[in-house]
Design a protein around this motif. Structure first.
Motif, PDB file in Angstrom:
ATOM      1  N   ARG A  90      39.534   6.829  -0.931  1.00 45.82           N
ATOM      2  CA  ARG A  90      39.632   7.364   0.431  1.00 45.82           C
ATOM      3  C   ARG A  90      40.194   8.782   0.367  1.00 45.82           C
ATOM      4  O   ARG A  90      41.122   9.072  -0.395  1.00 45.82           O
ATOM      5  N   TYR A  91      39.586   9.651   1.162  1.00 43.78           N
ATOM      6  CA  TYR A  91      40.137  11.006   1.326  1.00 43.78           C
ATOM      7  C   TYR A  91      40.725  11.100   2.734  1.00 43.78           C
ATOM      8  O   TYR A  91      40.128  10.611   3.689  1.00 43.78           O
ATOM      9  N   GLY A  92      41.861  11.717   2.871  1.00 41.77           N
ATOM     10  CA  GLY A  92      42.487  11.887   4.182  1.00 41.77           C
ATOM     11  C   GLY A  92      43.218  10.633   4.630  1.00 41.77           C
ATOM     12  O   GLY A  92      43.157   9.584   3.975  1.00 41.77           O
ATOM     13  N   GLU A  93      43.917  10.777   5.742  1.00 40.10           N
ATOM     14  CA  GLU A  93      44.720   9.671   6.277  1.00 40.10           C
ATOM     15  C   GLU A  93      44.418   9.471   7.754  1.00 40.10           C
ATOM     16  O   GLU A  93      43.958  10.388   8.436  1.00 40.10           O
ATOM     17  N   GLY A  94      44.687   8.300   8.256  1.00 36.91           N
ATOM     18  CA  GLY A  94      44.596   8.011   9.698  1.00 36.91           C
ATOM     19  C   GLY A  94      43.194   8.239  10.234  1.00 36.91           C
ATOM     20  O   GLY A  94      42.202   7.765   9.662  1.00 36.91           O
ATOM     21  N   ASP A  95      43.124   9.024  11.336  1.00 34.66           N
ATOM     22  CA  ASP A  95      41.832   9.262  12.001  1.00 34.66           C
ATOM     23  C   ASP A  95      40.877  10.067  11.131  1.00 34.66           C
ATOM     24  O   ASP A  95      39.665  10.005  11.312  1.00 34.66           O
ATOM     25  N   THR A  96      41.440  10.851  10.242  1.00 36.87           N
ATOM     26  CA  THR A  96      40.572  11.714   9.418  1.00 36.87           C
ATOM     27  C   THR A  96      40.181  11.045   8.105  1.00 36.87           C
ATOM     28  O   THR A  96      39.525  11.658   7.272  1.00 36.87           O
ATOM     29  N   ALA A  97      40.594   9.820   7.905  1.00 40.88           N
ATOM     30  CA  ALA A  97      40.299   9.132   6.639  1.00 40.88           C
ATOM     31  C   ALA A  97      38.796   8.917   6.472  1.00 40.88           C
ATOM     32  O   ALA A  97      38.100   8.571   7.433  1.00 40.88           O
ATOM     33  N   ALA A  98      38.307   9.180   5.267  1.00 43.37           N
ATOM     34  CA  ALA A  98      36.881   8.955   4.978  1.00 43.37           C
ATOM     35  C   ALA A  98      36.778   8.342   3.589  1.00 43.37           C
ATOM     36  O   ALA A  98      37.472   8.775   2.666  1.00 43.37           O
ATOM     37  N   TYR A  99      35.959   7.334   3.479  1.00 36.21           N
ATOM     38  CA  TYR A  99      35.812   6.653   2.190  1.00 36.21           C
ATOM     39  C   TYR A  99      34.611   7.219   1.427  1.00 36.21           C
ATOM     40  O   TYR A  99      33.490   7.128   1.901  1.00 36.21           O
ATOM     41  N   ALA A 100      34.874   7.784   0.286  1.00 37.29           N
ATOM     42  CA  ALA A 100      33.785   8.255  -0.585  1.00 37.29           C
ATOM     43  C   ALA A 100      33.263   7.081  -1.407  1.00 37.29           C
ATOM     44  O   ALA A 100      32.076   7.006  -1.730  1.00 37.29           O
ATOM     45  N   LEU A 101      34.144   6.175  -1.765  1.00 35.30           N
ATOM     46  CA  LEU A 101      33.738   4.939  -2.450  1.00 35.30           C
ATOM     47  C   LEU A 101      34.271   3.783  -1.618  1.00 35.30           C
ATOM     48  O   LEU A 101      35.468   3.711  -1.318  1.00 35.30           O
ATOM     49  N   LYS A 102      33.344   2.889  -1.252  1.00 30.49           N
ATOM     50  CA  LYS A 102      33.771   1.794  -0.369  1.00 30.49           C
ATOM     51  C   LYS A 102      33.927   0.486  -1.137  1.00 30.49           C
ATOM     52  O   LYS A 102      34.834  -0.292  -0.891  1.00 30.49           O
ATOM     53  N   ASP A 103      32.991   0.268  -2.044  1.00 34.10           N
ATOM     54  CA  ASP A 103      33.078  -0.981  -2.813  1.00 34.10           C
ATOM     55  C   ASP A 103      32.248  -0.807  -4.080  1.00 34.10           C
ATOM     56  O   ASP A 103      31.023  -0.932  -4.050  1.00 34.10           O
ATOM     57  N   VAL A 104      32.897  -0.520  -5.133  1.00 34.56           N
ATOM     58  CA  VAL A 104      32.182  -0.269  -6.390  1.00 34.56           C
ATOM     59  C   VAL A 104      32.518  -1.376  -7.379  1.00 34.56           C
ATOM     60  O   VAL A 104      33.694  -1.641  -7.652  1.00 34.56           O
ATOM     61  N   ASP A 105      31.475  -2.022  -7.834  1.00 35.29           N
ATOM     62  CA  ASP A 105      31.625  -3.032  -8.889  1.00 35.29           C
ATOM     63  C   ASP A 105      30.673  -2.662 -10.013  1.00 35.29           C
ATOM     64  O   ASP A 105      29.487  -2.432  -9.769  1.00 35.29           O
ATOM     65  N   MET A 106      31.173  -2.606 -11.198  1.00 32.54           N
ATOM     66  CA  MET A 106      30.322  -2.309 -12.353  1.00 32.54           C
ATOM     67  C   MET A 106      30.859  -3.072 -13.554  1.00 32.54           C
ATOM     68  O   MET A 106      32.071  -3.295 -13.657  1.00 32.54           O
ATOM     69  N   ASP A 107      29.924  -3.378 -14.409  1.00 36.98           N
ATOM     70  CA  ASP A 107      30.336  -4.060 -15.638  1.00 36.98           C
ATOM     71  C   ASP A 107      29.378  -3.605 -16.740  1.00 36.98           C
ATOM     72  O   ASP A 107      28.180  -3.908 -16.687  1.00 36.98           O
ATOM     73  N   VAL A 108      29.872  -2.853 -17.659  1.00 39.33           N
ATOM     74  CA  VAL A 108      29.002  -2.344 -18.728  1.00 39.33           C
ATOM     75  C   VAL A 108      29.535  -2.882 -20.056  1.00 39.33           C
ATOM     76  O   VAL A 108      30.710  -2.671 -20.398  1.00 39.33           O
ATOM     77  N   ALA A 109      28.674  -3.580 -20.747  1.00 43.04           N
ATOM     78  CA  ALA A 109      29.079  -4.236 -21.995  1.00 43.04           C
ATOM     79  C   ALA A 109      29.096  -3.244 -23.151  1.00 43.04           C
ATOM     80  O   ALA A 109      28.430  -2.200 -23.096  1.00 43.04           O
ATOM     81  N   PRO A 110      29.811  -3.552 -24.197  1.00 40.95           N
ATOM     82  CA  PRO A 110      29.791  -2.679 -25.384  1.00 40.95           C
ATOM     83  C   PRO A 110      28.367  -2.557 -25.938  1.00 40.95           C
ATOM     84  O   PRO A 110      27.633  -3.549 -25.972  1.00 40.95           O
ATOM     85  N   GLY A 111      27.958  -1.398 -26.290  1.00 45.93           N
ATOM     86  CA  GLY A 111      26.630  -1.162 -26.847  1.00 45.93           C
ATOM     87  C   GLY A 111      25.558  -0.989 -25.792  1.00 45.93           C
ATOM     88  O   GLY A 111      24.391  -0.789 -26.114  1.00 45.93           O
ATOM     89  N   GLU A 112      25.959  -1.047 -24.515  1.00 49.18           N
ATOM     90  CA  GLU A 112      24.979  -0.967 -23.431  1.00 49.18           C
ATOM     91  C   GLU A 112      24.963   0.422 -22.805  1.00 49.18           C
ATOM     92  O   GLU A 112      26.004   1.075 -22.690  1.00 49.18           O
ATOM     93  N   VAL A 113      23.756   0.855 -22.405  1.00 49.07           N
ATOM     94  CA  VAL A 113      23.630   2.123 -21.692  1.00 49.07           C
ATOM     95  C   VAL A 113      23.087   1.813 -20.308  1.00 49.07           C
ATOM     96  O   VAL A 113      21.998   1.232 -20.196  1.00 49.07           O
ATOM     97  N   VAL A 114      23.841   2.137 -19.261  1.00 48.91           N
ATOM     98  CA  VAL A 114      23.348   1.881 -17.905  1.00 48.91           C
ATOM     99  C   VAL A 114      23.193   3.199 -17.161  1.00 48.91           C
ATOM    100  O   VAL A 114      23.887   4.182 -17.458  1.00 48.91           O
ATOM    101  N   GLY A 115      22.306   3.191 -16.208  1.00 48.14           N
ATOM    102  CA  GLY A 115      22.091   4.374 -15.381  1.00 48.14           C
ATOM    103  C   GLY A 115      22.844   4.233 -14.070  1.00 48.14           C
ATOM    104  O   GLY A 115      23.002   3.120 -13.554  1.00 48.14           O
TER     105      GLY A 115
END
Lengths: 390, 236
Positions: free
Chosen positions: B14-39
């Motif tokens: 989140r950037y900013g506070e209160g009324d000016t708060a804006a979420y650049a990332l809202k819900d990020v889930d990732m799982d990258v295994a060893p040896g794996e290349v993901v885009g």
């Protein structure tokens, strides 16, 4: 750990060398300025040393022959000689004037020395580089090499011509003017002697015309000071007190005279030079700060990348400081070489002493460290995120 | 060091506070295994760069959890004190432009990281030389970066990202300045190195040429990630 600062300097050595050269010229000027001050002090001390005196007897209430006009009757030295503790006493006159040398003038201090013996009579040049001392009562001179005169040259002082019979070295006034030693009687005459036109004009102004012939003084019974040497074992202060009490004249010891020369006469010049040194130091700091700041600005992206990949702030600060110090070292070396080679070309004596060079080096390093702080502050503010796009 | 992979759960920024708060990332889930290349793909303003900066420990996520292998490095706050050392030892970076240090030769550009980690210069250079050899640029070890071609520079940048054997590599548009042939070569190298060093590699890209080469892709839109698994995906 690899030295990032050294690698950057080697990579862009041309930029560093040229910047260091420019800075070096500035440092060279600073060192020469310090040398000019040292030269003035040294000239003053040499003037006192070479006079061969331990006490200076001068007109009551004056600062002596080097700082103020001083007139003492030329027979006072006999009374001085009779004072307890006085070994030798000799009259002396000093007159700063322009003398013709070929088509040009040269500013000299004409010194009238009393007849006597080398090594015994105060006031004589203690050693000569060529020729001999003045041995006749009239029209012989010993000139300092710095005046440019050579053995056998004729020097015109007022209406008389003097033959150069000897050459002295480092015999200069406190202003650095070379000295010309002539017999005392000639020097006394030179202090008031006017040329024919001036005498004629003077008579006309007085309205006396030809009747005034013979009224113009033809002799001068004043000298500027009496140089005194004290009998070994006597206190200079005690002898000085006796002369003051009985002759009602002002007497200065060597320490007091040095204080007048260095503390009063050279003080204003020293302050002037000090101000120049401060300004030059500020200009040098500004130049180093600007150069280091510009070099750092050129590397903002690299600094962001370095920070992103885990380089600590102290490594980045060290890199910038190394560059500033390298610039200082290059500048100092160039400055020192410049000052050393340029010093003899200056009209005044420039005395470069190791302690000034050492102080200069420390000052340059300090200036470089301070100047690099602005760039370091900016580098530490660089956000590593700048290396990531978006 | 490699062989741990990276796992992100419920990451928010989140950037900013209160009324000016804006979420650049809202819900990020990732799982990258060893040896794996993901885009990681997404339109401009979707939060790709913010996510990369959070993963790179350059900015602080607001919430969430991040694990490198078994080690929790973020759980609603950083769990490691020295983020500088974290970036140096456990996260490798490959940028859109190679951003090699212009005053260091190729070998020292790569050896710098192990040197920063405290390895002796000779050992660090030996380690760097191994990677340069693996990436076939060992013959340019003494050259300055300005003397290299674009492809060579990018290979050196990959070597720099891998030299400390980090468990994860973050590659920000690594093929953007390259033509198709060189872009595919870079993808091939990343896949080979991921397998060889058991490193998890996240490639942020817009490059449509290379998108089909990823077996898994994370789409990010409005700060939310969506996983896409394609059977037909394989690098060529």
């Amino acid at each position: 750990m690899i030295s990032l600062g050294s690698c950057d300097i080697l990579h862009s050595w041309g930029k560093f060398i040229f910047t260091g050269f420019g800075l070096g010229l500035l440092i060279g000027v600073t060192l020469v300025m310090a040398g000019v001050y040292r030269g003035m002090v040294d000239d003053g001390r040499i003037l006192l040393d070479n006079s061969g005196a331990e006490l200076w007897v001068v007109q009551n209430g004056t600062l002596g022959p080097y700082a103020e006009p001083s007139s003492v009757y030329d027979d006072e030295y006999r009374t001085t000689m009779s004072m307890p503790g006085v070994d030798r006493a000799a009259n002396i006159t000093y007159l700063t004037m322009q003398v013709a040398k070929g088509k040009n003038d040269v500013r000299v201090m004409v010194v009238g020395i009393a007849p006597g013996t080398l090594g015994i009579t105060p006031g004589w040049p203690p050693f000569l580089a060529a020729g001999r001392q003045v041995t006749r009562n009239h029209y012989e001179a010993v000139a300092d090499i710095a005046s440019g005169f050579k053995l056998g040259d004729q020097i015109k002082i007022r209406r008389n011509h003097y033959t150069v019979v000897g050459l002295s070295r480092r015999m200069v006034s406190s202003n650095g003017d070379p000295m010309i030693f002539i017999p005392l009687k000639d020097a006394q005459e030179a202090q008031f002697l006017k040329d024919n036109d001036a005498i004629w004009q003077g008579r006309r102004r007085d309205g006396a015309g030809d009747e005034a012939i013979g009224t113009t003084p033809s002799s001068n019974h004043y000298v500027n000071a009496i140089l005194v040497r004290v009998v070994p074992g006597y206190s200079q202060d005690q002898v000085a007190d006796s002369i003051r009490r009985w002759q009602r004249l002002t007497v200065y010891t060597r320490a007091q005279m040095e204080d007048i020369l260095v503390g009063k006469m050279i003080a204003a010049s020293a302050k002037q030079i000090g101000m120049f040194l401060v300004i030059l130091a500020i200009v040098s700091a500004a130049i180093v700060a600007f150069i280091i700041y510009t070099l750092t600005m050129d590397k903002i992206r690299e600094i962001a990348v370095l920070k992103l990949i885990g380089t600590r702030n102290r490594v980045i600060a060290a890199m910038i400081m190394q560059q500033a110090l390298a610039l200082g070292v290059i500048g100092f070396v160039v400055g020192k070489i410049t000052a050393t080679f340029a010093a003899p070309a200056f009209p005044k004596y420039v005395l470069l002493i190791p302690i000034d060079s050492l102080s200069g080096f420390v000052a340059v390093m300090l200036i470089c460290v301070l100047a690099s702080l602005v760039a370091i502050r900016m580098a530490l503010k660089v956000d590593p995120a700048e290396a990531i796009g978006g | 060091m490699g062989g741990k992979g990276i796992k992100i759960e419920g990451m928010k920024k989140r950037y900013g506070e209160g009324d000016t708060a804006a979420y650049a990332l809202k819900d990020v889930d990732m799982d990258v295994a060893p040896g794996e290349v993901v885009g990681l793909i997404g339109p401009s303003g979707s939060g790709k760069s913010t996510l990369l900066k959070c993963l790179g420990a350059v900015i602080d996520p607001t919430e969430g959890r991040m694990m490198l292998g078994d080690e929790v490095i973020f759980d609603n706050g950083w769990k490691v004190k020295d983020l500088c050392a974290l970036r140096r030892d456990k996260i490798g970076f490959v940028f859109q432009a190679p951003y090699l240090i212009p005053f260091l030769n190729v070998l020292d550009n790569v050896a710098l990281l192990p040197m920063l980690a405290g390895l002796h210069n000779d050992e660090a250079r030996e380690k760097a030389m191994e990677l340069l050899t693996a990436l076939d640029v060992q013959h340019r070890a003494d050259a300055m970066p300005s003397r290299l071609s674009g492809g060579e520079q990018q290979r050196v940048a990959i070597a720099r990202g891998l030299v400390n054997r980090p468990p994860v590599i973050l590659a920000d548009e690594p093929t953007a300045p390259l033509d198709s042939k060189r872009a595919m070569a870079v993808v091939r190298i990343l896949n080979e190195m991921a397998l060889k060093l058991q490193t998890a590699i996240i490639v942020v890209t817009h490059d449509e040429k290379i998108i089909p080469t990823f077996k898994r892709i994370y789409h990010i839109r409005d700060g939310v990630t969506h996983e896409e698994v394609g059977e037909g995906r394989s690098y060529k």
